[in-house]
Structure formats: C-alpha cells, structure tokens
Design an enzyme around this catalytic site. Structure first.
Site, PDB file in Angstrom:
ATOM      1  N   MET A  76       0.843  -1.194   0.000  1.00  0.00           N
ATOM      2  CA  MET A  76       0.000   0.000   0.000  1.00  0.00           C
ATOM      3  C   MET A  76       0.878   1.245   0.000  1.00  0.00           C
ATOM      4  O   MET A  76       1.733   1.403   0.870  1.00  0.00           O
ATOM      5  CB  MET A  76      -0.936  -0.002   1.215  1.00  0.00           C
ATOM      6  CG  MET A  76      -1.989  -1.103   1.174  1.00  0.00           C
ATOM      7  SD  MET A  76      -3.030  -1.140   2.643  1.00  0.00           S
ATOM      8  CE  MET A  76      -1.898  -1.936   3.816  1.00  0.00           C
ATOM      9  N   CYS A  90      -3.322  -1.669  -9.567  1.00  0.00           N
ATOM     10  CA  CYS A  90      -3.580  -0.348  -8.991  1.00  0.00           C
ATOM     11  C   CYS A  90      -4.585   0.400  -9.865  1.00  0.00           C
ATOM     12  O   CYS A  90      -4.343   0.610 -11.060  1.00  0.00           O
ATOM     13  CB  CYS A  90      -2.290   0.444  -8.867  1.00  0.00           C
ATOM     14  SG  CYS A  90      -2.553   2.118  -8.196  1.00  0.00           S
ATOM     15  N   ASN A 136      -7.711 -11.300  -2.037  1.00  0.00           N
ATOM     16  CA  ASN A 136      -7.608  -9.981  -1.418  1.00  0.00           C
ATOM     17  C   ASN A 136      -8.904  -9.211  -1.649  1.00  0.00           C
ATOM     18  O   ASN A 136      -9.494  -9.298  -2.714  1.00  0.00           O
ATOM     19  CB  ASN A 136      -6.416  -9.237  -2.031  1.00  0.00           C
ATOM     20  CG  ASN A 136      -6.305  -7.795  -1.573  1.00  0.00           C
ATOM     21  OD1 ASN A 136      -6.214  -6.890  -2.409  1.00  0.00           O
ATOM     22  ND2 ASN A 136      -6.307  -7.550  -0.289  1.00  0.00           N
ATOM     23  N   GLY A 163      -5.318  -5.687   3.469  1.00  0.00           N
ATOM     24  CA  GLY A 163      -4.914  -4.347   3.081  1.00  0.00           C
ATOM     25  C   GLY A 163      -5.415  -3.299   4.045  1.00  0.00           C
ATOM     26  O   GLY A 163      -4.897  -3.133   5.145  1.00  0.00           O
ATOM     27  N   ARG A 164      -6.489  -2.602   3.656  1.00  0.00           N
ATOM     28  CA  ARG A 164      -6.970  -1.456   4.429  1.00  0.00           C
ATOM     29  C   ARG A 164      -7.446  -1.816   5.829  1.00  0.00           C
ATOM     30  O   ARG A 164      -7.479  -0.962   6.719  1.00  0.00           O
ATOM     31  CB  ARG A 164      -8.088  -0.746   3.659  1.00  0.00           C
ATOM     32  CG  ARG A 164      -7.603  -0.098   2.354  1.00  0.00           C
ATOM     33  CD  ARG A 164      -8.779   0.426   1.536  1.00  0.00           C
ATOM     34  NE  ARG A 164      -9.619  -0.659   1.065  1.00  0.00           N
ATOM     35  CZ  ARG A 164     -10.891  -0.503   0.687  1.00  0.00           C
ATOM     36  NH1 ARG A 164     -11.452   0.687   0.745  1.00  0.00           N
ATOM     37  NH2 ARG A 164     -11.589  -1.533   0.251  1.00  0.00           N
TER      38      ARG A 164
END
Length: 361
Positions: A18, A101, A203, A227-228
């Site tokens: 990230m 991305c 993911n 991730g987030r």
C-alpha cells in the site's frame, strides 16, 4: 503454501502493498503481529531506472521482515526488466508485479490496472521479467477492467504460462476502484480451475477473523492478503491467526499492550534504519500519522494523546503523561469496537471494521 522455495506454512496471512503505508516501520509492526509475508510500497519502474532517490529508498528492507516482497509497476517492457534487475540487487525474497492499482495517475497511463486493457503487453512484461531475474516473480491484479470484462479466469492461466510463482487477485474490477463489495466467487473459480497449479492469494474486504476463515474454507485460496483493514489495527494478523488456530476470538487487546509493542518497535527500528539517509524520526512518524488510528486517538483524547504518541515516537517511552492517557483511552472502550470507516473522498467508500476516521455518511 510455498512460493518458489519460500514456505509460508498453512493458512498464511499477508500484508498487502500500500502506497504511503507499508514502509519499513509499518511492515515490521505487522510482522511482529504475525503477518506471514509483507510487501513494500509499490515502486515505479520509470523512477527506479532514473535513480530517483525517493523511489530508490523504497527498496530498503531488513532481515527482520523476511520473507518480504518488493512490488514494481510500469507499462514498458524494457523499463520493467531493467527495474526488476535493480530490485533483485536489493535481495527481496519475491518480486511482485502490480497489474491492479486502479488510481488514475497509474492506471490512466496504462500501468497498474491499466494493463487489463492491454493483455498482450501485460503478458509480454510478465514473461520478460520472469526471464530476467532468478528470484520468484508474482503478480497482483484484479478481476478485469469493468463488469463487462471480468477476464480473470482466462488471464490467470495466461499469467501462469508466463512462469509466475503465485497470483494475487483483488476481488474488484478497475472500474469499481474501492467501492462496492469484493467478489470472491471468481477468485474461488480461479483457485478451483484444475489447470491452475500455482498458489492463489485472495484480497479484498477481509476485515474480520471470521471472514478470513470463510475465505480459506469456502473459496479454497492458498493465502489471504490484508490491506486497508490493517489501518490502525496491525494486530489484526494476531487476531486472525488466533481464530484460525483455535476457532475462538482473541480477547480484546489492551491499549497499554499495544503501546508497549509500539515502544519496542521504535527501539528495533532505530537499529534497523539508523544507517538510512532518510531522517529516522520521519520514517517512524510517517506510517502512524497517515493511519486512521492516529486521527482516532487524537479525536478521542485530544492534544494530550498527541503528546503521548510523541513521547513514544521520540523514545521518551512511558512518561507519566503517556500512562495517564493510556488509562483514559481504555476508559473510552472504543479501541477495537470502532464503527465502519466511510471515506467518500475521490468516490471511494472504504467500509471496514477499523478505526473511526471522523467523517460519517
């Protein structure tokens, strides 16, 4: 699960790459909490071959965070090959190629998820990078460009034929950006394709321990990438590992315990990063101050909490003021029970069980 000769064990949980988040400070913190593999911020191949100092600094890794992957992105084959060779000199365990991305400054120029509109070029780059380096090469991508072009099942086979060692799939299209819900059904379809033999990493929207277990059990993926959901909650790896091993929720972690881990991390990082040309203090502050956790603490406890964080980041560890505000923050009982985070900036709706970001729908 193995990627090349790297054994990540059973049910591995990985930290996603990230931008402006997964620098050395945050990677080491997540590693301490149980992340089985971590990824650097993504690296521009164009900037890397031009020796842009800020980009070159992203190649800084330490033995303490291994296994670690460095991720690169770009749209030109020769540039990507040259960048891959530079990355290999940094001695990561894995080289990852970003074809996922979605942001305009990357995908709009044909790199990242933009490659989903130019599959022949994507495959050419992948094949050339695999041939150019000796370390395992992996790819991270999305389901497709939009809802009418979900090509991941066929694309996965093509990427495997290029020689990649593993494939990470984010369960959204480029058009979705980070809105809506991640679709894991196609990730499961890729994994269950009898022609696929490389590890498949899933993911997208894995924000709880129960959801993590469901992704392993229902879709059969070899690993889950977080991730987030790790924003302000790097101990999510510890929580998920405990649940996968025992089937039980980990008792809520005290704020004091978390601050103690941060204190030790600062001490470790001083040793790891001391030789870097970048200011040590800046490398430590950057990930924390960018995360929703920092803003949540500041909002809940005010300026004195800000000073308590500064105490730790400055190695003035556990001053009396820090202990007082740890107790005050514990009393708020909101550490691990914050509501979903809704971020409507740039059209994104980041809905997850994480720290409060301030703005509400």
């Amino acid at each position: 699960m193995k990627i090349g000769q790297i054994d990540l064990g059973k049910y591995p949980i990985l930290l996603a790459p990230m931008e402006d988040v997964t620098d050395p400070a945050f990677r080491l913190m997540c590693k301490r909490f149980g992340a089985d593999m971590v990824y650097t911020e993504f690296v521009s191949s164009d900037a890397l071959i031009r020796a842009v100092s800020k980009t070159a600094q992203k190649l800084s890794i330490s033995d303490a965070e291994r296994p670690v992957a460095i991720q690169i992105y770009g749209k030109d084959t020769e540039t990507m090959v040259e960048a891959a060779k530079i990355v290999e000199q940094a001695q990561p365990d894995i080289l990852d190629i970003n074809f996922g991305c979605p942001v305009k400054r990357v995908a709009g120029k044909g790199a990242g998820a933009g490659m989903l509109q130019n599959i022949p070029q994507m495959l050419e780059i992948t094949r050339a990078v695999v041939d150019a380096v000796k370390i395992p090469v992996t790819v991270k991508t999305r389901l497709g460009w939009d809802a009418n072009n979900k090509i991941i099942v066929e694309l996965a086979e093509q990427l495997q034929d290029c020689g990649i060692a593993a494939l990470t799939i984010h369960g959204r299209t480029r058009a979705q950006m980070y809105t809506g819900e991640a679709d894991w059904t196609l990730i499961g379809e890729v994994k269950n394709n009898p022609r696929m033999h490389i590890p498949i990493i899933g993911n997208g929207d894995v924000t709880t321990s129960q959801r993590c277990k469901e992704c392993f059990d229902r879709y059969g993926v070899d690993a889950v990438m977080i991730g987030r959901a790790s924003f302000g909650r790097p101990w999510i790896f510890k929580e998920m590992k405990h649940y996968l091993e025992t089937g039980e929720e980990l008792p809520p972690l005290s704020f004091e315990w978390c601050m103690e881990v941060l204190r030790q991390e600062v001490i470790d990082l001083k040793i790891v990063l001391w030789s870097n040309a970048i200011l040590f203090e800046h490398r430590l502050r950057k990930p924390l101050f960018k995360h929703p956790s920092y803003h949540h603490i500041q909002q809940e406890c005010g300026e004195k909490a800000y000073n308590s964080i500064n105490d730790i980041m400055s190695l003035n560890i556990y001053s009396s003021s820090t202990k007082q505000h740890i107790e005050r923050y514990q009393a708020s009982k909101q550490l691990l029970t914050a509501p979903p985070c809704h971020n409507h900036q740039n059209g994104r709706n980041a809905d997850m069980r994480t720290w409060k970001c301030g703005r509400r729908p």
